[in-house]
Design a protein around this motif. Structure first.
Motif, PDB file in Angstrom:
ATOM      1  N   TRP A 183       0.846  -1.194   0.000  1.00 39.21           N
ATOM      2  CA  TRP A 183       0.000   0.000   0.000  1.00 39.21           C
ATOM      3  C   TRP A 183       0.882   1.244   0.000  1.00 39.21           C
ATOM      4  O   TRP A 183       1.543   1.541   0.991  1.00 39.21           O
ATOM      5  N   LYS A 184       0.899   1.983  -1.112  1.00 36.79           N
ATOM      6  CA  LYS A 184       1.646   3.237  -1.166  1.00 36.79           C
ATOM      7  C   LYS A 184       0.886   4.355  -0.444  1.00 36.79           C
ATOM      8  O   LYS A 184       1.495   5.277   0.097  1.00 36.79           O
ATOM      9  N   TRP A 232      -6.279   4.148  -3.903  1.00 39.60           N
ATOM     10  CA  TRP A 232      -5.816   3.131  -2.956  1.00 39.60           C
ATOM     11  C   TRP A 232      -6.916   2.682  -2.005  1.00 39.60           C
ATOM     12  O   TRP A 232      -6.838   1.582  -1.431  1.00 39.60           O
ATOM     13  N   ARG A 233      -7.961   3.500  -1.855  1.00 43.42           N
ATOM     14  CA  ARG A 233      -9.081   3.074  -0.999  1.00 43.42           C
ATOM     15  C   ARG A 233      -9.783   1.864  -1.601  1.00 43.42           C
ATOM     16  O   ARG A 233     -10.298   1.005  -0.869  1.00 43.42           O
ATOM     17  N   ILE A 234      -9.788   1.765  -2.922  1.00 41.67           N
ATOM     18  CA  ILE A 234     -10.407   0.609  -3.566  1.00 41.67           C
ATOM     19  C   ILE A 234      -9.590  -0.659  -3.325  1.00 41.67           C
ATOM     20  O   ILE A 234     -10.159  -1.744  -3.128  1.00 41.67           O
ATOM     21  N   ILE A 316     -12.839  10.012  -9.267  1.00 42.92           N
ATOM     22  CA  ILE A 316     -12.081   9.570 -10.445  1.00 42.92           C
ATOM     23  C   ILE A 316     -10.974   8.603 -10.028  1.00 42.92           C
ATOM     24  O   ILE A 316     -10.715   7.595 -10.711  1.00 42.92           O
ATOM     25  N   GLY A 317     -10.327   8.878  -8.897  1.00 44.39           N
ATOM     26  CA  GLY A 317      -9.318   7.952  -8.380  1.00 44.39           C
ATOM     27  C   GLY A 317      -9.918   6.590  -8.062  1.00 44.39           C
ATOM     28  O   GLY A 317      -9.292   5.548  -8.306  1.00 44.39           O
ATOM     29  N   SER A 318     -11.144   6.588  -7.545  1.00 45.31           N
ATOM     30  CA  SER A 318     -11.832   5.322  -7.251  1.00 45.31           C
ATOM     31  C   SER A 318     -12.098   4.537  -8.522  1.00 45.31           C
ATOM     32  O   SER A 318     -11.932   3.309  -8.553  1.00 45.31           O
ATOM     33  N   TYR A 319     -12.490   5.225  -9.592  1.00 47.39           N
ATOM     34  CA  TYR A 319     -12.727   4.536 -10.857  1.00 47.39           C
ATOM     35  C   TYR A 319     -11.430   3.924 -11.392  1.00 47.39           C
ATOM     36  O   TYR A 319     -11.431   2.804 -11.921  1.00 47.39           O
ATOM     37  N   ALA A 320     -10.325   4.653 -11.247  1.00 44.26           N
ATOM     38  CA  ALA A 320      -9.028   4.095 -11.636  1.00 44.26           C
ATOM     39  C   ALA A 320      -8.706   2.876 -10.777  1.00 44.26           C
ATOM     40  O   ALA A 320      -8.126   1.898 -11.254  1.00 44.26           O
ATOM     41  N   GLY A 321      -9.121   2.934  -9.502  1.00 47.73           N
ATOM     42  CA  GLY A 321      -8.932   1.790  -8.612  1.00 47.73           C
ATOM     43  C   GLY A 321      -9.761   0.586  -9.028  1.00 47.73           C
ATOM     44  O   GLY A 321      -9.311  -0.558  -8.935  1.00 47.73           O
ATOM     45  N   TYR A 322     -10.998   0.838  -9.508  1.00 48.43           N
ATOM     46  CA  TYR A 322     -11.819  -0.263 -10.023  1.00 48.43           C
ATOM     47  C   TYR A 322     -11.087  -0.990 -11.145  1.00 48.43           C
ATOM     48  O   TYR A 322     -11.086  -2.229 -11.211  1.00 48.43           O
TER      49      TYR A 322
END
Length: 341
Positions: A183-184, A232-234, A316-322
């Motif tokens: 985890w970064k 990273w939350r995803i 948007i970060g969450s979508y990248a995480g998906y």
């Protein structure tokens, strides 16, 4: 005798390090009862030079300066953990200000229930240091902006799922293997998930203990920070389904809205128009309500821009995480089941 070890990851902090040290050396805890461990991530500015000056000026204090070539926060904390002499560990951040009784109050809280608590901490109060960061601080202190992170706004002693920066019994950290270096970002939440599961202890927030955190003071910095938080939350959501809170479904809600809007645009353009007007109106009411509640009239435009940047970057970060880590079906389903109970 050293009872408390303070871990402080640093990277290119020459602008903050001396002010932070001033806060730290004013602590009312006896100076021979704790050690300070700085872990430098190969800083390219004068951070290391400033740290060495601090150590030279304070030969009577237990100060260690360690190196972390990998530069990741989790790695830095693990490097520091291996060198801890104390039975208790506290993490601090250079971008913060701590009251004179912070360490002593945290230490008392840690000692009060070592068999019951796996992590303790106080309320993180976001505090600005220039006009823009002051507006950022106001936005990040409101639960309708940042969601269910109780350590940012709670006013009562209570069990929480995570907090920042944190304090632990060293043997609990060693039991779970310290911080997960996969985890970064979001390493604190991931650690707390494992601590709760493996020690069967609680994380306790005492808001009477406060730590003041200095936020980013540029739009670019906020975009990067909250994009990474969402991304990273995803990963954490997939690894620890119980960590998903109700506020974490915001990206899913927006995704459903986009799919519904796209479907209506194709099937019924007129209905799409009504749907869009209603949605925009509701969002405008939400934003204007926040703006009027949080900011002075002259600051509302910038304040609302900050809120939009924080939330949209996180989504948007969450979508990248998906895409990277997979869609957390199990976690969202578990949240739905908990909500029905």
């Amino acid at each position: 005798m050293i009872n408390l070890s303070i871990l402080i990851p640093v990277y290119n902090e020459e602008k903050f390090i001396n002010a932070f040290w001033d806060f730290l050396q004013e602590q009312d805890l006896p100076s021979d009862s704790y050690e300070v461990i700085f872990i430098d991530g190969n800083s390219t500015d004068h951070t290391l030079e400033e740290l060495n000056k601090i150590k030279e000026r304070n030969e009577n204090l237990a100060i260690k300066i360690l190196s972390n070539p990998k530069r990741m926060i989790a790695t830095s904390l693990n490097v520091g953990l291996k060198e801890c002499a104390g039975d208790y560990v506290v993490r601090l951040d250079v971008h913060s200000r701590i009251p004179v009784n912070y360490l002593s109050e945290i230490y008392l809280l840690l000692q009060s229930e070592p068999l019951k608590y796996c992590n303790v901490g106080g309320r993180t109060v976001t505090q600005g240091y220039d006009p823009y960061s002051t507006l950022v601080a106001k936005a990040l202190s409101n639960k309708w902006v940042i969601g269910g992170a109780k350590f940012r706004y709670s006013s009562k002693v209570e069990e929480v799922d995570t907090l920042f920066p944190g304090a632990w019994l060293k043997q609990d950290l060693l039991l779970v293997g310290g911080w997960n270096e996969e985890w970064k970002i979001n390493e604190d939440v991931e650690l707390n998930c494992r601590l709760r599961k493996e020690t069967l202890k609680k994380i306790i927030l005492n808001p009477s203990i406060e730590i003041f955190y200095f936020p980013r003071n540029t739009m670019r910095g906020l975009v990067k920070q909250y994009f990474n938080y969402g991304y990273w939350r995803i990963k954490t959501a997939n690894a620890h389904q119980e960590s998903i809170r109700l506020s974490h479904i915001l990206p899913l809600f927006v995704l459903f809205w986009l799919l519904a809007a796209g479907g209506l645009l194709v099937l019924d353009p007129e209905l799409f128009l009504y749907f869009s007007i209603l949605s925009i109106s509701l969002y405008a009411v939400y934003m204007l309500s926040l703006g009027m509640a949080l900011f002075k009239p002259k600051d509302i435009a910038i304040g609302l821009t900050i809120i939009f940047i924080v939330q949209s970057s996180w989504i948007i970060g969450s979508y990248a995480g998906y895409v990277k880590f997979g869609f957390p079906f199990t976690g969202y389903l578990a949240l739905f089941k908990r909500s029905l109970v």
